[in-house]
Design a protein around this motif. Sequence first.
Motif: not given
Length: 859
Positions: A153-172, A207-216
């Motif tokens: 949602i935040l990545a979309s909101a940033v894009r909506k303000r005209g700044l290109p951005c991507v989001w990252m699933d931190a588990r990757e 880059i908008i990154v998910t907090g809290f999550i990660a992977s083994t």
Amino acid sequence: MDVFVEEKSKEQILPRGETWSVHKFGGTCVGNWERIQNVAKIIVEDPSPHKVAVVSAMSKVTDMMYDLLNKAQSRDDSYVAALEMIRQKHRETAIALLDDDDDHHDLSNFLSVLESDIQNLQAMLRAIYIAGHATETFEDWVAGHGELWSAQILASAVRKRGLPCVWMDAREVLVVHPTNKQQVDPDYQASGERLDKWYEKHPSDTIIVTGFIASTPENIPTTLKRDGSDFSAAIMGALFLAKKVTIWTDVDGVYSADPRKVSEAVVLKTLSYQEAWEMSYFGANVLHPRTTMPVMRYNIPITIRNVFNVGAPGTVIGRSSLPDLAEEAEPVPYKSTDSLVKGFATIDNIALVNVEGTGMVGVPGTASEIFEAVKGVGANVVMISQASSEHSVCFAVPEKEADTVYRSLMNKFRKELEAGRLSNVEVVKNCSILAAVGQQMASTPGVSATLFTALAKANINVRAIAQGCSEYNITVVVRQEDSIRALKAVHSRFYLSKTPLAVGLVGPGLIGKTLLDQLKDQVATLKNEFNIDLRVMGIMDSKTMCLDQLGLDLSKWRKLLAEKGEAADSAKFTAHVKDNHFIPNTVIIDCTASAKVADNYFQWLSKGIHIITPNKRANSGPFGQYVQLRALQRRSYTHYFYEATVGAGLPIISTLRGLLETGDRIQKIEGIFSGTLSYIFNNFDGSKSFSQIVTEAKAAGFTEPDPRDDLSGMDVARKVIILAREAGLHLELDEIPIQSLVPKPLRELTTAEEFLDKLPEYDQEMEAQRADADAAGQVLCYVGVVDVLANEGRVELQRYPKSHAFAQLSGSDNIIGFTTRRYLKQPLIVRGPGAGAEVTAAGVFSDLLRLASYLGAPS
Ligand SMILES: NC(=O)C1=CN([C@@H]2O[C@H](COP(=O)(O)OP(=O)(O)OC[C@H]3O[C@@H](n4cnc5c(N)ncnc54)[C@H](OP(=O)(O)O)[C@@H]3O)[C@@H](O)[C@H]2O)C=CC1
Ligand SMILES: N[C@@H](CC=O)C(=O)O
Ligand code: NA
């Protein structure tokens, strides 16, 4: 690990380094669509060329996810409805944010992701519901959805303000090794490699990154456990080698003390990593110590800022809070020790455990056995202190664990206790820990002295002390009921360059109101130029009182007392001025002439309240009470000042004390101690009647509330008693022969007004005495004498030649001569106006300033 960056630099795809700025937004920052919009604005407006924003789940969502899990595991099918609420919350947020124009189809994309995630969650929860159990991996997988959605949602909101951005699933990207149920260790090498691969596919400056999550390492979803999203942001800071990490929260930064307890706490501009650790250990709402580890290795500063107050600069936590970072810190306070302590924190609900006995001296292993016993019951030792005599070990544990610890120790040391090698295991409950934290405390003499002096001056007893060898903190244990006051006392002493003083004024009569007016005129100067912050928290007369939490407006107190005053209640008044929420020291000023009010002094002093008064009752009352009062005052670290009881603002008590303290021997103190009687006889030259002059003296504010106290000689006798006792004599008021000028028939009249009405009937008698003296070339003077050598005091109407010094006075002048071993041939004389509202109030005021300077105000 530090070499990792250099080793891998050839293969790196991601342009790491200082162009990156990492932000972290906690759950409250993204609590609803408006807040997400605000966060997007902050990201867009950050001028850094490269930006990473780590985001938590919307506020409460992680708890809601765990609630789903609990429900499903306990076979409560209301999880279905709860999941629906979560779906709705995110759906509505996305629609509100992204609804209008949607060039990137962000809204429809997100809604379809959400639907698909919800279906997967339904399936997972159904499985958990059937099994009645969820593995940790399942739990982590479910719980992490909040971050997945908020990041998108935040990545979309940033894009909506005209700044290109991507989001990252931190588990990757983020790989961690679980260490125990509550902690994980990041694998920087693996994470760095994955980051390059990820970036190759998703190159972007934001880059908008998910907090809290990660992977083994095996790609199994996990979370960062209790270290949460702050930890994610710090790891990202390290992986990107960012210039800085900004943790956005809902407070302006790290405070010098909990602002709910110390309203004058200030936001610290800088803090070292170590200081931040110490502060967080002691309960300050700072970062978890582990959070700083990833950035510390690259000296990346972390700034704590308020998302709701972006104008506030926040607190920068970095390698050092020493000169480089401290340059822009607060103006240097007036004592060098002041900047040495950064902050103060308290932990309540602590119990002290004290193990005592001669059997511990020189016996290796006793301490380890004690702590084995504590560890055995899983208790957490918060502080340890052992004196080098080794007779006792004392440590603090959370109060709820104290009984178990006690039983465990009693069990373990039964034999030693029976044999007397250990004498006692004692638990003291209701304690609090107070810690002072500051890196510059190390190796600086005077810090602990200042700390303990501030506590002593606030009348606070210290139960135990510990100072870490790092010297980054000094920890003391105090009674829990003293904890907030202790915090306020040390905070104001070190951090604020002001000495705050809570004032309660009893008796806003002539002297009281004049004092209040003088305070009103001077309060700002005292605060700005002399660092004394006086707050009048309450004013009480015999019927009414007005109280205020922050300090009464001294230009309005008359109106407040008259229109909004409540019924006078001494206990409530005392509690109010004492237990205010931000000032450690309290003084009550008694401006009455009441013995009933003076009866409270003992109780006030025992509560640690200082007393200042022009009221003579306490010091001239029964000797036993006087002695008790002085003894209590001396042992309780409270101050009791009464300069204005003799000679009003003239320095009589202080002169006498000065003589005594420097070893002089007083032989006699004599003089004219009554402003009223001085005025009367200075003006009684036959041109006016005696009663007329008495009325003038009253109107001029020289007399006691009832002028018979002056004319009877009682007021002078009280002053004689006060000085006699000060000089070490044991005298009672009724041992002083008094020559009264009040005609006998008028002594029993009820009011001062009736007395003044009737006094003219006796003018002739006084006139006869005056004329007789005048004929002999003499004047009448009412004198008081303390004859130390003869161990007696007296007051009497005497005749003096017109050339005598006593005959040269004018107005309300007092003249007091001290004949001493050093001032033998010529007495030391103090002379000047000894009554009147302005001079008396000024005498009280200067006692107040003396108190402030005793309490630490600069002199
Ligand atoms: N005048 C002078 O030059 C000097 C005076 N002093 C001393 O200063 C003190 C004050 O004198 P002054 O201002 O002239 O006296 P006032 O009579 O003008 O004022 C006395 C005040 O005390 C209040 N009061 C009386 N009893 C109580 C009670 N039980 N509880 C609460 N408040 C009470 C009165 O309230 P209410 O109005 O409700 O009765 C009034 O506000 C006296 O002790 C006097 O000896 C000392 C040195 C010099
Ligand atoms: N009434 C007193 C006031 C000072 O104590 C006096 O006249 O001296
Ligand atoms: Na005086």
